[in-house]
Write an enzyme that holds these catalytic residues in place. Structure first.
Site, short mmCIF file in Angstrom:
data_model
loop_
_atom_site.label_atom_id
_atom_site.label_comp_id
_atom_site.label_asym_id
_atom_site.label_seq_id
_atom_site.Cartn_x
_atom_site.Cartn_y
_atom_site.Cartn_z
N ASP A 195 -7.50 1.78 2.09
CA ASP A 195 -7.17 2.61 3.08
C ASP A 195 -8.27 3.78 3.21
OD1 ASP A 195 -6.14 2.97 5.61
OD2 ASP A 195 -4.45 4.09 4.84
N ASP A 239 1.50 4.87 0.14
CA ASP A 239 1.13 6.33 0.44
C ASP A 239 2.30 7.20 -0.29
OD1 ASP A 239 -1.31 6.10 2.10
OD2 ASP A 239 0.40 4.89 3.40
N HIS A 280 -5.70 9.87 0.41
CA HIS A 280 -6.17 10.06 1.44
C HIS A 280 -5.28 10.80 2.65
CE1 HIS A 280 -5.09 5.96 0.95
NE2 HIS A 280 -4.26 6.26 2.15
N HIS A 305 1.04 -0.95 0.08
CA HIS A 305 -0.06 -0.18 -0.18
C HIS A 305 0.95 1.19 0.11
CE1 HIS A 305 -3.23 2.86 0.66
NE2 HIS A 305 -2.37 3.24 1.91
#
Length: 925
Positions: free
Chosen positions: A126, A16, A352, A14
């Site tokens: 997420d 980010d 996000h 994941h």
């Protein structure tokens, strides 16, 4: 389970792009991860596949540094070993607009298609809650499955799963349904998206690992196919996974272990689904939890960024795109390449951890530059489109006023007719440096140009009341496409006036002209009708001694009092969650005398200024810093507010237009306090069980009171343009610009109150460690804008009298409040377009207009609406420049069903309840 189990291990990371490290530091780690992935795929044929987090921007970020790896990367993608798409970035769904969510999917699909394959999976690992219309959007894009990490079952702030009985679904598999009835198979990461991370190779460690992991997965799985996500945030590739799987196969001979991918896993799950799967409907916002870990207060972290995002999104989707589409209908090329660049630059701020304002300070400093870059491109496109449109408008009506006449157009890019005050700057005299005139003489001639006798008129010669501000001599320049830059001196003026009844998706022409004899009729009366009171045909606004407003809606006779009170509380939480300081009562302006004066008094607009001097604590007490450093969880903190105080001077301007249906509120302040939250309160005088808020392609109804499991004293929610509280005969809508957090506070005495957050100042990121964020204290100057919009009408619960019907006029006003007016000066000339014109005429009750743009693949003009009501609605559209063919389309702008065009009659389309409807119009060649 009686059936043999299959363990599906899906490798992923994941990613980010920016979070607890600045972007470039994460970027370096990404390059290392991707290099390792390539090496692993080449070395280990048993390492079958890798899911690249559902976002194609990872490909851009990697190839920016490693362009020589493109061929190898594309090979593994086409081979099916790297799965990419369908998004461009993993956005926060509630803090990005409806159209931004669509562009994200559209660009992600397009970029993935260039590599030959697209992962058709609604991937939301997420997201801080999931939008209710996601299933409909996914189905329109040909996606039938969604996986998500939050929103249904209580997955906590620190990704811990709580064992409670009040699940919306007893399984990790469920049907997820949009308000229109569109349904996809939803898979919850019940044990988070790291439940198969770092699989041991050692037999003893592997036995302990798999005994627990399999047991945990079986708690929620409805089939014998168990999902294990082999990765986590920024997780490096597990290069020995093949060996770890061989160990597992030896330990569990009755269980099948597969290095899987989502396509294979979902295919097997669908074959084994039970018939008793739950159906979950609409938004997934973790409302059936204790409320402490919903991450909803990211809607108020670094509000200055949310405001920039609102301006940037609006500049693209509500101004530049429709203007460019109008110019396209007139023969101009549509700048797809520039829109693609501007949207991508803006969406790089939409992940996000970025738009939510929950990263370290360096991340958000870089975001501010991206906001400006994207907006600047949008402004250039809009300006060039306006020039193309205005050059085709017939302005010969102003020739009668002589060579001094300055025509200009006022463009309304919203989907509805519009009135309102605006400001335009015009050049009334210009001398180019190339003229050869002596500089001194040039300056003198421009300075001495007389403004005597100038007035504002419309195309029919009616004089319009306006305020004229002489801006004096100004330097300017042209950048011609066929010669060197052309500097000049100009004499400029600023006009402020009210434009009335400007057509939807069109314009109205005005002229600043010299007129010897004024033709203005009887002078319009002032809107100031008493001491600190304003009034037009629809509203009466009185400012009370403490600065609160009393607003009377003439259409219903309803009086709303106490509006606009300010409330300040301590905040000992973090960028994710608000936590009120201990032992401190809210500080409000209730009963606090304010300085009040009339600031603007014109025939078209009145403004009253309200000044408060609010004494508030300078920060939290010293205990908070210790609790932060020692990572005391925010729900267990004991800190309170400091005994030292500072004065916050808050200046509020309350404005009413002659034709206005709402009261505009602009609030400015210099924040020099830390660890606090400032809100504006709007008592509705109503006591109802629910309210409505603007969200992604819908106006969902939300309960005022939280679920029984809710323990958090705060019950904040996300909004886009507005929130509405509706009673049986009247209601109140509060619109905002970039203020995404609100709360409806149930009233004990029949007075539910809308509270909109204006500022939240905190000093740390939060989550899994201690990351100081001094810039999240938001020190310095701030300005926020809201609009108070009362409405009248029955709001019974019958489907044919849904509140969203009666409130729809206020919803229209709230949508228009988001969009700036567009203006363009032109010359006196002939033209093929009339002085007042709409490029697209449409009608449809309870249909919200969303976009007008041009499809890159087909060249079709795209228009989109969504039905906010519970009834089928009739949409009629007349797009005169584009009548070759019309189609129902989808959000990927693919032509679906060809629609009948009956001669010159408008197109008619039935729109289902809550449907997102996209129409494609082929341009006449």
């Amino acid at each position: 389970m009686s059936q043999s189990k299959t363990v599906h291990i899906i490798s992923h990371t994941h990613w980010d792009r920016e979070w607890y490290l600045p972007y470039e530091k994460h970027h370096v780690l990404l390059i290392k991860l991707m290099d390792t992935l390539m090496e692993t795929l080449e070395r280990d044929e048993d390492y079958r596949s890798f899911h690249l987090d559902g976002q194609t921007i990872i490909l851009e970020d990697y190839l920016q540094v490693r362009p020589e790896m493109r061929e190898k990367l594309e090979h593994y993608i086409r081979e099916g070993r790297i799965h990419i798409g369908p998004w461009y970035i993993l956005q926060d769904e509630f803090l990005t607009s409806s159209e931004a969510n669509v562009r994200n999917l559209l660009i992600g699909h397009r970029d993935a298609a260039a590599y030959g394959t697209i992962s058709k999976l609604g991937y939301f690992p997420d997201s801080f809650g999931n939008m209710g219309q996601a299933p409909q959007m996914l189905k329109q894009a040909g996606i039938h499955h969604a996986v998500f990490g939050r929103g249904v079952k209580p997955t906590g702030f620190n990704n811990e799963v709580s064992d409670v009985s009040a699940y919306e679904s007893p399984y990790s598999e469920m049907w997820w349904e949009s308000p229109d009835g569109s349904k996809v198979l939803g898979i919850l990461f019940a044990n988070w998206y790291s439940n198969g991370n770092e699989v041991p190779v050692d037999s003893e460690a592997a036995k302990a690992y798999w005994d627990k992991k399999i047991s945990d997965a079986e708690k929620y799985a409805s089939t014998p196919h168990l999902l294990f996500m082999n990765g986590c945030d920024h997780q490096p590739v597990q290069t020995d996974l093949s060996d770890a799987m061989k160990t597992a196969e030896q330990l569990y001979p009755g269980t099948t272990f597969v290095h899987s991918n989502f396509d294979e896993y979902l295919q097997e799950v669908e074959r084994a689904l039970p018939e008793d799967l739950s159906v979950i409907r609409g938004e997934l916002r973790s409302q059936h939890t204790d409320g402490w870990s919903t991450l909803v207060n990211t809607a108020s972290s670094r509000i200055y960024m949310k405001q920039k995002n609102q301006k940037g999104q609006t500049a693209l989707e509500k101004v530049a795109e429709p203007l460019a589409a109008m110019a396209y209908m007139l023969g101009q090329s549509y700048p797809h390449h520039l829109f693609n660049y501007a949207w991508k630059t803006l969406m790089q701020n939409h992940p996000h951890d970025s738009i939510c304002g929950c990263s370290v300070d360096e991340v958000h400093a870089e975001m501010m530059t991206r906001f400006e870059k994207s907006r600047h491109v949008a402004e250039v496109i809009a300006d060039e489109s306006l020039t193309a449109i205005s050059s085709r408008v017939d302005t010969l009506a102003f020739a009668a006023y002589g060579s001094d006449a300055v025509p200009f157009i006022v463009s309304n890019t919203t989907g509805w007719e519009r009135s309102g005050s605006l400001t335009v700057e015009l050049e009334v005299k210009r001398i180019y440096f190339r003229s050869g005139m002596d500089f001194g003489k040039m300056r003198q001639e421009v300075k001495q140009y007389s403004l005597d006798g100038f007035v504002l008129v419309d195309s029919e010669g009616t004089q319009i009341p306006c305020t004229i501000e002489d801006l004096g001599i100004q330097f300017g320049y042209d950048l011609p496409e066929d010669q060197f830059r052309q500097p000049y001196f100009a004499r400029s003026v600023r006009l402020t006036f009210e434009a009335a009844a400007v057509p939807a998706l069109g314009y109205r022409t005005y002229g600043f002209v010299r007129q010897e004899v004024a033709t203005l009729g009887a002078a319009a009366e002032s809107l100031i009708t008493g001491s600190n009171q304003m009034e037009n045909d629809k509203l009466v606004v009185s400012v009370e001694a403490d600065g609160t407003l009393t607003v009377t809606d003439k259409s219903s006779g309803t009086v709303y009092s106490g509006l606009g009170m300010l409330e300040d509380t301590g905040d000992i939480g973090n960028e994710y969650m608000y936590r009120e300081a201990n032992g401190a009562a809210p500080i409000t302006t209730r009963g606090l005398p304010a300085d009040i004066r009339v600031a603007v008094d014109t025939p078209y607009r009145a403004t009253i200024e309200i000044v408060h001097e609010l004494e508030i604590p300078v920060s939290a007490d010293d205990l908070l810093e210790m609790e932060q450093r020692e990572i005391v969880w925010f729900t267990g903190r004991r800190s309170s507010r400091s005994s030292c105080v500072t004065t916050m001077r808050i200046v509020t301007h309350v404005s009413l237009d002659r034709h206005g249906e709402g009261v505009e509120v602009t609030c400015s302040f210099n924040n020099q306090a830390k660890d606090h939250r400032l809100r504006m309160l709007f008592p509705t005088g109503l006591q109802v069980g629910s309210h409505y808020a603007d969200s992604i392609f819908e106006v969902p109804e939300r309960s005022n009171a939280p679920a029984e499991e809710w323990k958090n004293p705060s019950n904040c929610h996300h909004q886009q343009a507005f929130v509405t509280v509706a009673g049986e005969e009247a209601g109140l809508t509060i619109a905002n610009q970039g203020l995404n957090e609100y709360e409806v506070i149930p009233g004990e005495a029949g007075d539910d109150t809308i509270a909109v957050t204006l500022l939240r100042a905190v000093g740390e990121l939060g989550d899994w460690g201690y990351f100081p964020t001094p810039e999240a204290q938001c020190l310095g100057e701030h300005t926020v804008r809201l609009s108070i919009i009362p409405f009248a009408g029955s709001v019974t619960r019958r489907t044919d009298a849904d509140p969203r019907h009666d409130a729809f006029a206020s919803i229209v006003q709230a949508h228009q409040f988001q969009v700036p007016w567009s203006t363009q000066q032109t010359e006196v000339h002939e033209g093929s377009l009339p002085a007042v014109h709409s490029f697209a005429v449409w009608e449809g009750q309870s249909l919200a207009f969303s976009t007008m743009k041009v499809a890159e693949a087909s060249g079709d003009v795209i228009m989109r609406w969504y039905n906010v009501s519970l009834d089928v609605q009739e949409l009629t559209v007349d797009l005169e420049q584009s009548r070759a063919a019309a189609y129902r389309s989808d959000i990927l702008e693919r032509q679906l069903e060809r629609l009948n065009l009956q001669g010159s009659e408008p197109l008619q389309v039935a729109v289902r309840p809550a449907e997102i409807v996209t129409l494609s119009f082929a341009k006449i060649k």
